[in-house]
Design an enzyme around this catalytic site. Structure first.
Site, mmCIF file in Angstrom:
data_model
loop_
_atom_site.group_PDB
_atom_site.id
_atom_site.type_symbol
_atom_site.label_atom_id
_atom_site.label_comp_id
_atom_site.label_asym_id
_atom_site.label_seq_id
_atom_site.Cartn_x
_atom_site.Cartn_y
_atom_site.Cartn_z
ATOM 1 N N VAL A 1 0.863 -1.182 0.000
ATOM 2 C CA VAL A 1 0.000 0.000 0.000
ATOM 3 C C VAL A 1 0.897 1.228 0.000
ATOM 4 C CG1 VAL A 1 -1.729 1.316 1.276
ATOM 5 C CG2 VAL A 1 -1.899 -1.174 1.178
ATOM 6 N N ALA B 1 4.518 4.098 2.913
ATOM 7 C CA ALA B 1 4.014 2.858 2.308
ATOM 8 C C ALA B 1 4.119 1.747 3.340
ATOM 9 C CB ALA B 1 4.838 2.495 1.074
ATOM 10 N N LYS B 2 3.526 0.642 3.052
ATOM 11 C CA LYS B 2 3.704 -0.550 3.903
ATOM 12 C C LYS B 2 3.331 -1.759 3.064
ATOM 13 C CE LYS B 2 4.874 -1.585 8.156
ATOM 14 N NZ LYS B 2 5.810 -0.865 9.039
ATOM 15 N N GLY B 3 3.866 -2.921 3.442
ATOM 16 C CA GLY B 3 3.529 -4.116 2.683
ATOM 17 C C GLY B 3 3.551 -5.328 3.571
#
Ligand code: NAD
Length: 463
Positions: free
Chosen positions: A88, A133-135
């Site tokens: 994201v 962001a992050k994942g």
């Protein structure tokens, strides 16, 4: 006896939870238990106080991109398993997207969205030129072996390879991932990118092993940042670190480094809880020994008892701990409580159990809004996650800069530069608190949004 507090109880929040008009405009459900809503609501509260233009509130209320992928991996037994992965990308107005990758069996899109918002706010608060962001991959890294983990890591990066890049989106470690996984991510990206400049592609991931372009000090950076922040703020609240009693949830990367570094400043870690249990030692743990125990056994349970679970001996030198219940852990009287595990652990009930003066959020979003209201009402200060745990992404930025220049820093320089960023971020937060007469979380978001607002007002909205 009444539990100790250091601040006058804060009155009811100025704005009710989940009342922003933005939710209606975006057709968002107002579920008070949803981590994304909890996170974005705190940001919108700050945005309203700051009078951030409405269109910017709308933009920040949703991530720019939400990428979901599914990929097959051959497991050691010959069968294939299908994995779900996320990336994201919340906002990149300040620079390339930046954020960790989590491997965890309980991972949902809204969790990743919430963590991506925190990254946008964190990078802005510490003034590094990155967006948020992050994942993650929905999997239990403890339940699969090393080769399987390597294939999961490589297939995930293959699946999102077009959406990341050294100047586009830069992953890093988070819960369930580590420097080894970052090495596999980097190698996969370098092999897939087709770029002639393999060296430059190193910048695509941070938190790499030092031998592969990682920065000295990255491993301990988040814990170091927590300690820099509490060293800056707590003495002004009448709480010197020398002799301070501390409890922690989580003894992974962030928790164990925070424990070791805060002990070096004279504090005593008297209670620790993780997924294996809770332990207590009133004299304070030998935090280096406890770290070795966790590395050898996977958790804090059984510290100092050997494999035969004999009663603990030698608790006076911190080399063991007595096992305690979860409730006893929360009720242990301490000055500082450090949640360093997962989100939403401190709800209203746990907030009522805590016997501390300050909560330093080393984990992301460990306190629910109801939990925070209960803490503030009891005069317990909450140092917010975007301030406390920004040390990790700050040293990730230093790693990216070192890769870009091929000039590597010694540990002393990393620590000094980190401290500068953390101390300034703490001062920015305290200043916003005085200026806007609000709690520290709202103040930290205001200090972050001021920068984002300024940049948007200069750039405008394209076209
Ligand atoms: P980690 O995987 O190294 O450690 C996680 C810890 O949480 C472990 O000790 C585990 O036992 C504990 N835990 C898990 N479930 C638990 C439960 N139900 N009850 C009690 N303890 C439980 O992860 P980490 O890298 O230390 O990250 C911890 C937190 O810090 C996360 O919120 C993460 O997003 C945040 N964070 C990490 C970094 C970083 O650089 N690693 C940077 C910023 C923020």
């Amino acid at each position: 006896m009444a539990k100790a507090t250091i601040a006058p109880p804060v009155e009811e929040p100025k704005r009710e939870f989940l009342t922003s008009k933005v939710y209606d405009e975006l057709g968002m459900d107002r579920d008070p238990h949803n981590l994304y809503l909890q996170t974005i609501d705190a940001v919108l509260t700050a945005a309203e106080i700051l009078e951030l233009p409405h269109h910017l509130q709308l933009i920040l209320a949703q991530p720019k991109n939400e990428i979901m992928v599914h990929f097959p991996v051959r497991m050691n037994d010959g069968n294939f398993q299908l994995f779900k992965g996320y990336r994201v990308q919340h906002n990149n107005v300040l620079g390339p997207y930046k954020g960790g990758v989590r491997f965890h069996s309980e991972l949902h899109l809204d969790d990743v969205k919430a963590l991506s918002v925190l990254m946008t706010m964190k990078c802005s608060l510490v003034r590094i030129p990155f967006g948020g962001a992050k994942g993650g991959v929905k999997c239990d890294p403890r339940a699969i072996d090393r080769d399987e983990l390597m294939r999961v890591s490589r297939r995930f990066i293959t699946a999102i390879n077009k959406q990341i890049g050294p100047d586009l989106d830069i992953p890093a470690p988070d819960v369930g991932t580590n420097a080894q996984i970052m090495a596999w991510f980097t190698d996969t990206y370098q092999n897939m990118s087709g770029s002639a400049n393999k060296q430059d592609a190193l910048r695509v991931v941070t938190g790499k092993p030092v031998d592969m372009g990682g920065s000295l000090g990255r491993d301990k950076a988040t814990g170091q940042g927590v300690v820099d922040v509490v060293t800056e703020i707590l003495p002004s609240m009448g709480l010197p670190l020398e002799g301070m009693r501390v409890s922690l949830i989580g003894y992974g990367n962030v928790g164990s480094w925070t424990a070791r570094l805060i002990t070096e400043r004279g504090a005593k870690v008297v209670a620790v809880m993780d997924h294996t249990g809770a332990i207590h030692n009133d004299h304070g743990f030998d935090t280096a020994l406890l770290t070795e125990h966790v590395a050898a056994t996977g958790g804090v349970a059984g510290f100092g008892k050997g494999e035969s679970s004999e009663p603990s001996v030698g608790s006076g030198n911190g080399s063991s701990g007595e096992s305690i219940s979860e409730r006893d852990f929360y009720e242990t009287p301490v000055d500082l409580f450090v949640p360093a595990a997962l989100e939403q652990m401190i709800d209203e009930e746990k907030a009522g159990w805590l016997d501390c003066k300050v909560v330093a959020e080393a984990a992301n979003a460990p306190t629910t809004p109801a939990g925070e209201r209960a803490l503030l009402a009891r005069g317990i200060e909450v140092l917010p996650a975007i301030l406390c745990n920004a040390g990790g992404v700050t040293v990730s930025y230093f790693e990216w800069v070192q890769n870009k220049s091929s000039l590597y820093w010694d540990l002393e320089k990393v620590d000094q530069e980190l401290k500068k960023h953390m101390v300034l971020a703490a001062r920015r937060t305290q200043l916003a608190r005085h200026r806007y007469d609000c709690d520290l979380r709202t103040a930290a978001y205001i200090a972050a949004l001021e920068q984002i607002g300024r940049v948007y007002s200069m750039r405008g909205i394209f076209p």
